[in-house]
Design an enzyme around this catalytic site. Structure first.
Site, PDB file in Angstrom:
ATOM      1  N   HIS A 298       0.813  -1.209   0.000  1.00 36.34           N
ATOM      2  CA  HIS A 298       0.000   0.000   0.000  1.00 36.34           C
ATOM      3  C   HIS A 298       0.855   1.270   0.000  1.00 36.34           C
ATOM      4  CE1 HIS A 298      -3.387   2.593   1.746  1.00 36.34           C
ATOM      5  NE2 HIS A 298      -3.917   2.032   0.689  1.00 36.34           N
TER       6      HIS A 298
ATOM      7  N   LYS B 240       3.261   4.381  -1.199  1.00 42.62           N
ATOM      8  CA  LYS B 240       3.310   5.279  -2.352  1.00 42.62           C
ATOM      9  C   LYS B 240       4.632   6.038  -2.268  1.00 42.62           C
ATOM     10  CE  LYS B 240      -1.331   5.253  -1.029  1.00 42.62           C
ATOM     11  NZ  LYS B 240      -1.666   3.909  -1.407  1.00 42.62           N
TER      12      LYS B 240
ATOM     13  N   ASP C  12      16.501  10.686  -8.778  1.00 43.70           N
ATOM     14  CA  ASP C  12      17.927  11.028  -8.665  1.00 43.70           C
ATOM     15  C   ASP C  12      18.442  10.965  -7.235  1.00 43.70           C
ATOM     16  OD1 ASP C  12      18.044  11.396 -11.388  1.00 43.70           O
ATOM     17  OD2 ASP C  12      17.932  13.582 -11.305  1.00 43.70           O
TER      18      ASP C  12
ATOM     19  N   HIS D 203      -9.381  11.193   0.984  1.00 49.05           N
ATOM     20  CA  HIS D 203      -8.533  10.009   1.046  1.00 49.05           C
ATOM     21  C   HIS D 203      -7.247  10.295   1.825  1.00 49.05           C
ATOM     22  CE1 HIS D 203      -5.948   6.788  -0.944  1.00 49.05           C
ATOM     23  NE2 HIS D 203      -7.020   6.093  -0.593  1.00 49.05           N
TER      24      HIS D 203
ATOM     25  N   LYS E  14      -4.478  10.814   4.690  1.00 49.66           N
ATOM     26  CA  LYS E  14      -4.131  10.114   5.927  1.00 49.66           C
ATOM     27  C   LYS E  14      -3.212  11.043   6.720  1.00 49.66           C
ATOM     28  CE  LYS E  14      -4.188   6.859   2.381  1.00 49.66           C
ATOM     29  NZ  LYS E  14      -5.521   6.409   2.416  1.00 49.66           N
TER      30      LYS E  14
ATOM     31  N   ASP F 296      -1.202  19.603  18.127  1.00 47.88           N
ATOM     32  CA  ASP F 296      -0.779  20.814  18.843  1.00 47.88           C
ATOM     33  C   ASP F 296       0.021  21.802  17.993  1.00 47.88           C
ATOM     34  OD1 ASP F 296      -2.032  19.807  21.053  1.00 47.88           O
ATOM     35  OD2 ASP F 296      -0.213  19.173  22.082  1.00 47.88           O
TER      36      ASP F 296
END
Length: 483
Positions: free
Chosen positions: A220, A222, A227, A401, A403, A408
């Protein structure tokens, strides 16, 4: 006679259910959930188990106990000393309240703090992919890409075409994709890249999601690294729906980061480790290529970052531990965005305890489902948390979508991991934990803006829902540990 035959079938089903569930070690909640499925859905339940319940074979998990792992850690630490001289990274770069979080990750994920990175936040797919493609076009040595979803659609072809061009120029290009997340994308989609010297493989060499017969333990993550200098991490995948081009979801609201600085080396390291267990015939030799894939970097930013990975190859659930520690450390507020809200007992207790202690806990979830059972379970937990004073926001302007966890105005996490069982235990995930008030302030402003497009749902609002909807929520919640 018919009743006798049915009784025998049920008895045999129960025996096999017990054998199936108890032959593999799992937590109590998951054990009972699977017993429910296998007992109340005779025969059909075993088909569900075949897709969702089986663990990765030990032979595959053994690949993740890589010798490369220790070598990579020593390389990263050597690079950090060379570029940052960070012997006092715990004490002088992070406020006192969060030094324990830094230590937690150093202990559980063996990841150091990377200092003085520059971070840019993206919340719109079109802007993100314009920048990604611009960076790809400027690449001179290597491009490494790892995504749960890499679709055969307009944006997928656009990215692939740029990768092919760079491979023709002699740039080393590697792509990892998940066969389940990229379902519908045929393996030959990447043939043009391979024909010009690039590499593209499904995670763990699982070419067919259907033939692999396993829904869990997916890649899952990404990750994009260009470079060895520029890295991307967050919630977006490669597909038209992530650019708001699918009518079903409408506007797609996500959060992604572009990072420059030594934290990119940690993204690069995770990609190489994942590549080396995926294509063992074309492994990247860390010792031979360390200067190529880990060039010297010059930090110009102010963001201290820890890149943290977790997955079913470890029992520690590092990202979940990080989430819980952030919630426990919150003194004023902890704001969360997650498309799925299915926390286990430890995360649930942390959220409830913080809310009951007077911390301003806000959780933003979608107003629409992409997976029916998952969404109903999300609604169930949202209702339960609202009872303890947690403010639940339903995002109304399309599908959210992102996450994100924000505490604080001092620390934030952005990555691939949702606030659910699947991200905690069943999938391979990666997050950036950032210790920077400037970045935290930007994410705070983004959250406030999102609230303007959201509906606050109180416990009384949930209680007014129909009996049928409440039943679906309670029923879906029974299967939370396996959703």
């Amino acid at each position: 006679m018919l009743i006798t035959i049915l009784d025998i079938i049920v008895l045999i089903n129960e025996i096999f259910a017990l054998i199936t569930v108890f032959r593999e070690e799992r937590d109590i909640a998951a054990t009972w959930a699977w017993l429910l499925v296998l007992s109340f859905l005779p025969v059909f339940g075993f088909l569900i188990y075949a897709f969702v319940g089986r663990k990765l074979p030990k032979k595959r998990l053994f690949r993740f106990q890589y010798k490369d792992n220790k070598r990579m850690f020593h390389l990263l630490r050597k690079q950090a000393k060379l570029h940052n001289n960070p012997e006092k990274i715990n004490a002088d770069e992070v406020s006192y309240a969060y030094r324990t979080l830094v230590k937690l990750f150093k202990t559980s994920d063996v990841t150091d703090l990377s200092r003085r990175n520059h971070v840019k936040i993206f919340t719109e797919g079109n802007h993100l992919f314009d920048r990604i493609i611009d960076d790809i076009q400027k690449a001179s040595s290597s491009i490494n890409i790892e995504f749960y979803t890499f679709y055969d659609d307009q944006i997928g072809h656009r990215v692939l075409e740029e990768l092919v061009k760079k491979a023709k120029e002699g740039v080393k290009v590697h792509v990892i994709y998940d066969s389940w997340g990229s379902m519908g994308n045929k393996h030959h989609f990447f043939d043009p890249l391979k024909e010009v010297g690039g590499y593209a493989e499904p995670f763990l060499h699982t070419h067919s999601a259907v033939m692999d017969f396993r829904l869990n333990f997916r890649d899952h993550r990404k990750i994009i690294v260009i470079d060895g200098k520029y890295g991307y991490i967050g919630g977006f995948n490669i597909g038209d729906q992530y650019l708001g081009r699918k009518k079903k979801f409408g506007h797609w609201r996500d959060t992604h980061l572009r990072i420059s600085g030594s934290a990119v080396h940690h993204l690069q390291a995770q990609f190489i480790l994942d590549w080396n267990v995926t294509d063992m015939d074309h492994k990247i030799d860390v010792d031979e290529t360390k200067g190529f894939y880990f060039p010297q970097v010059y930090q110009e930013g102010s963001t201290n970052i820890q890149i943290v990975s977790s997955g079913p190859n470890s029992d520690l659930q590092q990202i979940k531990l990080g989430y819980i520690k952030m919630i426990q450390n919150a003194k004023n507020y902890c704001w969360i965005q997650s498309p799925y809200l299915i926390p286990d007992d430890s995360a649930l207790d942390a959220i409830r305890t913080a809310a009951m202690s007077g911390v301003d806990i806000r959780i933003m979830i979608p107003c629409m489902p992409d997976h029916p059972f998952v969404y109903r379970a999300t609604q169930y937990y949202a209702k339960q948390l609202s009872k303890y004073g947690v403010k639940i926001y339903f995002y109304d302007d399309g599908f959210i979508h992102a996450k994100t966890v924000l505490v604080d105005g001092k620390i934030a996490s952005v990555g691939s991991a949702n606030m659910d069982f699947r991200s905690f235990k069943l999938n391979f995930e990666i997050n950036a934990f950032m210790y920077d008030e400037g970045i935290a302030e930007q994410l705070h402003s983004i959250y406030v803006n999102d609230m303007r497009s959201s509906t606050l749902m109180t416990y009384q609002d949930f209680d007014k829902q129909s009996h049928w909807l409440k039943f679906k929520q309670v029923f879906s919640r029974l299967f939370s540990p396996i959703l």
